[in-house]
Design a protein around this motif. Sequence first.
Motif, mmCIF file in Angstrom:
data_model
loop_
_atom_site.group_PDB
_atom_site.id
_atom_site.type_symbol
_atom_site.label_atom_id
_atom_site.label_comp_id
_atom_site.label_asym_id
_atom_site.label_seq_id
_atom_site.Cartn_x
_atom_site.Cartn_y
_atom_site.Cartn_z
ATOM 1 N N LEU A 86 -4.696 0.368 7.836
ATOM 2 C CA LEU A 86 -5.036 0.028 6.458
ATOM 3 C C LEU A 86 -6.241 -0.905 6.429
ATOM 4 C CD1 LEU A 86 -1.413 -0.701 5.203
ATOM 5 C CD2 LEU A 86 -2.733 1.411 4.911
ATOM 6 N N VAL A 91 0.873 -1.176 0.000
ATOM 7 C CA VAL A 91 0.000 0.000 0.000
ATOM 8 C C VAL A 91 0.911 1.227 0.000
ATOM 9 C CG1 VAL A 91 -1.783 1.274 1.265
ATOM 10 C CG2 VAL A 91 -1.842 -1.231 1.204
ATOM 11 N N GLU A 140 -7.729 -1.870 0.802
ATOM 12 C CA GLU A 140 -6.467 -1.241 0.401
ATOM 13 C C GLU A 140 -5.398 -2.299 0.119
ATOM 14 O OE1 GLU A 140 -5.516 2.927 2.314
ATOM 15 O OE2 GLU A 140 -6.368 1.575 3.845
#
Length: 185
Positions: free
Chosen positions: A94, A84, A98
Amino acid sequence: MRFTPEELEAARGRLVPDVVASGLHVLFCGINPGLMTAVTGHHFARPGNRFWPVLHAAGFTPRRFRPDEQEELPAHGLGITNVVARATARADELTAAEYREGGRLLAEKVARLRPRWLAVAGVTAYRVAFDDKHAVIGPQERMLGDTRIWALPNPSGLNAHWTLPTMAEEYGRLRAAAFAEGEPA
């Protein structure tokens, strides 16, 4: 280097450029940039992160590099990217979406750059990004084109059950596989 909490917080969401080239032996892949990395622009920049010491202890580099020397890695057949791209204080900020989107983008990047190995530093991140619930540390069955994948222990200082010597041993297994067909850079 010391940064104020305000400076670190201002780095939230920043993107950090990859250190890549075509045809690398190993493209290391972190989970996502931490705030220290985002402030400095250097991967694995947090002082407690063991990536740079482990890289040297495993024989990937001739000496222990500092984060600000990351641009020397491609000359050794190595690169760095992330699952990411956005910087956070902690990986638990996160979302699964994602990670999955990061896995899709990472597959595209690997197809373009064609490294011999993609080394994901964090088996949990690998599991979510590539929907492989049963992945364990080590080489994976899955490939991205001609690129093999290796799940590595995360070098974060928070990953205390992996010591520097045990991490260096696992990273060393990857180094032996990655350079089996050629000399280390």
